[in-house]
Scaffold this motif. Sequence first.
Motif, PDB file in Angstrom:
ATOM      1  N   GLY A  64       0.508  -1.191   0.007  1.00 56.83           N
ATOM      2  CA  GLY A  64       0.040  -0.158   0.070  1.00 56.83           C
ATOM      3  C   GLY A  64       0.621   1.094  -0.007  1.00 56.83           C
ATOM      4  N   GLU A  65       2.342   1.299  -0.341  1.00 53.55           N
ATOM      5  CA  GLU A  65       2.389   2.754  -0.220  1.00 53.55           C
ATOM      6  C   GLU A  65       2.864   3.234  -1.483  1.00 53.55           C
ATOM      7  OE1 GLU A  65       6.298   0.491  -0.035  1.00 53.55           O
ATOM      8  OE2 GLU A  65       6.774   0.003   1.615  1.00 53.55           O
ATOM      9  N   SER A  66       2.414   2.509  -2.741  1.00 54.82           N
ATOM     10  CA  SER A  66       1.282   3.160  -4.203  1.00 54.82           C
ATOM     11  C   SER A  66      -0.283   3.530  -3.862  1.00 54.82           C
ATOM     12  CB  SER A  66       2.508   2.803  -4.887  1.00 54.82           C
ATOM     13  OG  SER A  66       1.447   1.699  -5.281  1.00 54.82           O
ATOM     14  N   LYS A  67      -0.656   3.861  -4.441  1.00 55.24           N
ATOM     15  CA  LYS A  67      -2.151   3.177  -4.722  1.00 55.24           C
ATOM     16  C   LYS A  67      -2.712   2.247  -5.310  1.00 55.24           C
ATOM     17  CE  LYS A  67      -3.494   7.438  -6.640  1.00 55.24           C
ATOM     18  NZ  LYS A  67      -3.894   8.135  -6.973  1.00 55.24           N
ATOM     19  N   PHE A  68      -3.872   1.394  -5.513  1.00 57.09           N
ATOM     20  CA  PHE A  68      -3.686   0.047  -6.592  1.00 57.09           C
ATOM     21  C   PHE A  68      -3.906   0.319  -7.720  1.00 57.09           C
ATOM     22  CE2 PHE A  68      -6.002  -3.259  -7.519  1.00 57.09           C
ATOM     23  CZ  PHE A  68      -5.055  -4.820  -7.183  1.00 57.09           C
ATOM     24  N   SER A  69      -4.141   1.735  -7.526  1.00 58.69           N
ATOM     25  CA  SER A  69      -4.616   1.656  -9.136  1.00 58.69           C
ATOM     26  C   SER A  69      -2.755   2.296 -10.060  1.00 58.69           C
ATOM     27  CB  SER A  69      -5.584   2.970  -9.363  1.00 58.69           C
ATOM     28  OG  SER A  69      -5.033   3.521  -8.987  1.00 58.69           O
ATOM     29  N   SER A  70      -1.999   2.847  -9.053  1.00 58.14           N
ATOM     30  CA  SER A  70      -0.806   3.018 -10.175  1.00 58.14           C
ATOM     31  C   SER A  70       0.415   1.582 -10.130  1.00 58.14           C
ATOM     32  CB  SER A  70       0.580   3.997  -9.066  1.00 58.14           C
ATOM     33  OG  SER A  70      -1.206   5.099  -9.142  1.00 58.14           O
ATOM     34  N   TRP A  71      -0.097   0.478  -8.669  1.00 62.49           N
ATOM     35  CA  TRP A  71       0.262  -0.242  -8.447  1.00 62.49           C
ATOM     36  C   TRP A  71       0.434  -1.468 -10.186  1.00 62.49           C
ATOM     37  CZ3 TRP A  71      -1.344  -5.242  -7.047  1.00 62.49           C
ATOM     38  CH2 TRP A  71       0.042  -6.314  -6.657  1.00 62.49           C
ATOM     39  N   LEU A  72      -1.600  -1.091 -10.102  1.00 65.47           N
ATOM     40  CA  LEU A  72      -1.416  -2.132 -11.137  1.00 65.47           C
ATOM     41  C   LEU A  72      -1.584  -2.062 -12.769  1.00 65.47           C
ATOM     42  CD1 LEU A  72      -3.794  -4.483 -11.516  1.00 65.47           C
ATOM     43  CD2 LEU A  72      -5.411  -3.061 -11.611  1.00 65.47           C
ATOM     44  N   TYR A  73      -1.833  -0.521 -12.780  1.00 67.44           N
ATOM     45  CA  TYR A  73      -0.834   0.189 -14.127  1.00 67.44           C
ATOM     46  C   TYR A  73       0.494  -0.066 -14.310  1.00 67.44           C
ATOM     47  CZ  TYR A  73      -5.402   2.454 -13.746  1.00 67.44           C
ATOM     48  OH  TYR A  73      -7.220   3.157 -13.476  1.00 67.44           O
ATOM     49  N   GLN A  74       1.088  -0.138 -13.256  1.00 63.85           N
ATOM     50  CA  GLN A  74       2.779  -0.401 -13.512  1.00 63.85           C
ATOM     51  C   GLN A  74       2.832  -1.664 -14.032  1.00 63.85           C
ATOM     52  OE1 GLN A  74       5.100  -1.356 -11.061  1.00 63.85           O
ATOM     53  NE2 GLN A  74       6.815  -1.680 -12.639  1.00 63.85           N
ATOM     54  N   LEU A  75       1.893  -2.613 -13.626  1.00 60.64           N
ATOM     55  CA  LEU A  75       2.120  -3.626 -13.669  1.00 60.64           C
ATOM     56  C   LEU A  75       1.871  -4.579 -15.101  1.00 60.64           C
ATOM     57  CD1 LEU A  75       0.710  -5.669 -10.171  1.00 60.64           C
ATOM     58  CD2 LEU A  75       2.786  -5.405 -11.027  1.00 60.64           C
ATOM     59  N   THR A  76       0.643  -3.393 -15.432  1.00 60.31           N
ATOM     60  CA  THR A  76       0.146  -3.625 -17.517  1.00 60.31           C
ATOM     61  C   THR A  76       1.243  -3.128 -17.555  1.00 60.31           C
ATOM     62  OG1 THR A  76      -2.009  -3.095 -16.095  1.00 60.31           O
ATOM     63  CG2 THR A  76      -1.461  -2.526 -18.306  1.00 60.31           C
ATOM     64  N   THR A  77       1.934  -1.875 -18.382  1.00 63.98           N
ATOM     65  CA  THR A  77       3.087  -1.067 -18.795  1.00 63.98           C
ATOM     66  C   THR A  77       4.504  -2.288 -18.220  1.00 63.98           C
ATOM     67  OG1 THR A  77       3.741  -0.048 -17.469  1.00 63.98           O
ATOM     68  CG2 THR A  77       2.178   1.188 -18.382  1.00 63.98           C
ATOM     69  N   HIS A  78       4.503  -2.989 -17.400  1.00 65.20           N
ATOM     70  CA  HIS A  78       6.125  -3.860 -17.618  1.00 65.20           C
ATOM     71  C   HIS A  78       5.407  -4.950 -18.347  1.00 65.20           C
ATOM     72  CE1 HIS A  78       9.469  -5.529 -15.083  1.00 65.20           C
ATOM     73  NE2 HIS A  78       8.438  -6.145 -15.012  1.00 65.20           N
ATOM     74  N   ALA A  79       4.558  -6.188 -17.970  1.00 66.55           N
ATOM     75  CA  ALA A  79       3.819  -6.982 -18.647  1.00 66.55           C
ATOM     76  C   ALA A  79       3.689  -6.145 -20.155  1.00 66.55           C
ATOM     77  CB  ALA A  79       2.658  -7.318 -17.983  1.00 66.55           C
ATOM     78  N   ALA A  80       3.419  -5.281 -20.614  1.00 63.92           N
ATOM     79  CA  ALA A  80       3.146  -5.037 -21.641  1.00 63.92           C
ATOM     80  C   ALA A  80       4.567  -5.118 -23.137  1.00 63.92           C
ATOM     81  CB  ALA A  80       2.543  -3.311 -22.346  1.00 63.92           C
ATOM     82  N   ILE A  81       5.689  -4.285 -21.778  1.00 66.10           N
ATOM     83  CA  ILE A  81       6.989  -4.070 -22.010  1.00 66.10           C
ATOM     84  C   ILE A  81       7.834  -5.935 -22.615  1.00 66.10           C
ATOM     85  CG2 ILE A  81       9.838  -3.275 -21.581  1.00 66.10           C
ATOM     86  CD1 ILE A  81       8.007  -1.158 -20.262  1.00 66.10           C
ATOM     87  N   ASP A  82       7.254  -6.451 -21.486  1.00 68.04           N
ATOM     88  CA  ASP A  82       7.856  -7.582 -21.507  1.00 68.04           C
ATOM     89  C   ASP A  82       7.658  -8.351 -23.134  1.00 68.04           C
ATOM     90  OD1 ASP A  82       9.439  -7.626 -19.071  1.00 68.04           O
ATOM     91  OD2 ASP A  82       7.999  -8.730 -17.856  1.00 68.04           O
ATOM     92  N   PHE A  83       6.511  -8.255 -22.975  1.00 69.72           N
ATOM     93  CA  PHE A  83       5.358  -8.888 -24.313  1.00 69.72           C
ATOM     94  C   PHE A  83       6.146  -8.190 -25.321  1.00 69.72           C
ATOM     95  CE2 PHE A  83       2.085  -9.311 -27.727  1.00 69.72           C
ATOM     96  CZ  PHE A  83       2.016  -9.957 -27.084  1.00 69.72           C
ATOM     97  N   LEU A  84       6.297  -7.098 -25.558  1.00 64.37           N
ATOM     98  CA  LEU A  84       7.028  -6.595 -26.906  1.00 64.37           C
ATOM     99  C   LEU A  84       8.228  -6.576 -26.763  1.00 64.37           C
ATOM    100  CD1 LEU A  84       5.737  -2.929 -26.315  1.00 64.37           C
ATOM    101  CD2 LEU A  84       4.470  -4.646 -28.442  1.00 64.37           C
ATOM    102  N   ARG A  85       9.154  -7.176 -26.232  1.00 60.78           N
ATOM    103  CA  ARG A  85      10.061  -7.720 -26.103  1.00 60.78           C
ATOM    104  C   ARG A  85       9.735  -9.162 -26.682  1.00 60.78           C
ATOM    105  NH1 ARG A  85      12.535  -4.978 -20.454  1.00 60.78           N
ATOM    106  NH2 ARG A  85      13.272  -3.542 -20.940  1.00 60.78           N
ATOM    107  N   ARG A  86       9.057  -9.631 -26.269  1.00 58.63           N
ATOM    108  CA  ARG A  86       9.625 -11.282 -26.361  1.00 58.63           C
ATOM    109  C   ARG A  86       9.131 -11.582 -28.135  1.00 58.63           C
ATOM    110  NH1 ARG A  86       6.786 -11.833 -21.648  1.00 58.63           N
ATOM    111  NH2 ARG A  86       4.441 -12.513 -22.520  1.00 58.63           N
ATOM    112  N   GLU A  87       7.887 -10.824 -28.535  1.00 58.22           N
ATOM    113  CA  GLU A  87       7.264 -10.267 -29.557  1.00 58.22           C
ATOM    114  C   GLU A  87       8.514 -10.511 -30.873  1.00 58.22           C
ATOM    115  OE1 GLU A  87       4.131 -11.309 -30.892  1.00 58.22           O
ATOM    116  OE2 GLU A  87       4.391 -12.622 -29.110  1.00 58.22           O
TER     117      GLU A  87
END
Lengths: 199, 197
Positions: A64-87
């Motif tokens: 809870g050091e950041s808002k849950f939504s902010s944490w979730l959005y960061q996980l989203t962009t992180h997943a996207a970057i990993d995905f784009l690198r793999r692709e």
Amino acid sequence: MTDELHAIARAKAGDPAAFEQLVEAYQTSVYRLSLRMCGNDHDAQEVAQEAFLAAWKGLPSFRGESKFSSWLYQLTTHAAIDFLRREKRHRGAVPLDEQLDLAAEGTPQQAAEEAELQRTLQQALNTLTPEHREIFLLRQMRQLSYEEIGKLLDLEAGTVKSRLSRAKKQLRNILTKQGNLFGSSSDLYSDREEGDHAL
Amino acid sequence: MPCNLDQVDALLDGTLPQGQQESVLSHIHSCPACRMYYEAVSGLEGSALPPADFTARVMEAVRTTPQERVKRRMPLRRYVSGLAACTVVVLGVSLWLSAGSGNQAAIQPADAPRIGTENVVPYDSGTDSQLPLYSVTDSQLCAQIRQWMQQENISQTYPQGPREAYDLTAAQAAALCQAIPALELPERDLQLELSPR
């Protein structure tokens, strides 16, 4: 305690039903962010699903050091970057806007104009590196502060500002050129703009 | 008015002073380049929606995926292992016992509830939580802890019926022990459960 905090606490303790409430609440914003990161519906769905799965797995560590939504959005962009690198490794290039799925509304002309605008925007976004796109979208689309972005991405606020500035500069160049192109050939957005912004 | 995309950005961010908004909007209206930038950035959100079965698909994956366990920091365990390896287990245990009772006697009033009694019970919280769980059942101690939590603005993580649970970081656990000398908790991330009201 709000319903969301309650759901977060229960999901953190391993309750899938509570996590489902969070998925319901955030699926659209996570999916739209994924869509802007990836540029097409198919990949966006996969990335959004990966982001939620990462959130489920990582919730016990979420303090809870950041808002849950902010944490979730960061996980989203992180997943996207990993995905784009793999692709990129598999396909040899980052996919462009193959099939940006847009639910355009209004008259056929307005829908066509909206689709054209969205295509132009996505093409411009796709020219950014995934890391610059991430910062631009977290700031402009999800309205996270420089400090929040820096904390989530473990970057100095100055680095966040300089990356954002570089991303904006690049988008400005591309979009204003497109604007001049459209503006000189036809007044593509004039009808919608009058309605939307009451200029 | 010449193009000024910094002002267009400020308008998009909602930070442009009200007095300048009209002239910037007027410029956007007449300038195709600025208009394209403004329209594109303000349309970032778009209107696309995830498929109707998106949540169901996510939850299908969630139900077969275990949550990650929080890594526990166990310096004491490493310390004890080191002692065992040096075959001074007996000495270690006696030191630990004497150190433990000495500390309690030094910091606790004679009638204060003690750790390791029925007042604060550590046990494995199993799958419910990834943190070590310490349950407090003494009403006086619970009241003191609640008051401290309130002062520190630490909110309850989840209520289960009449019980309350708080996740504490190592720093918070240390601060709590300092505030309430009768309480001794390990200085590590943990979950504290309070029962009687």
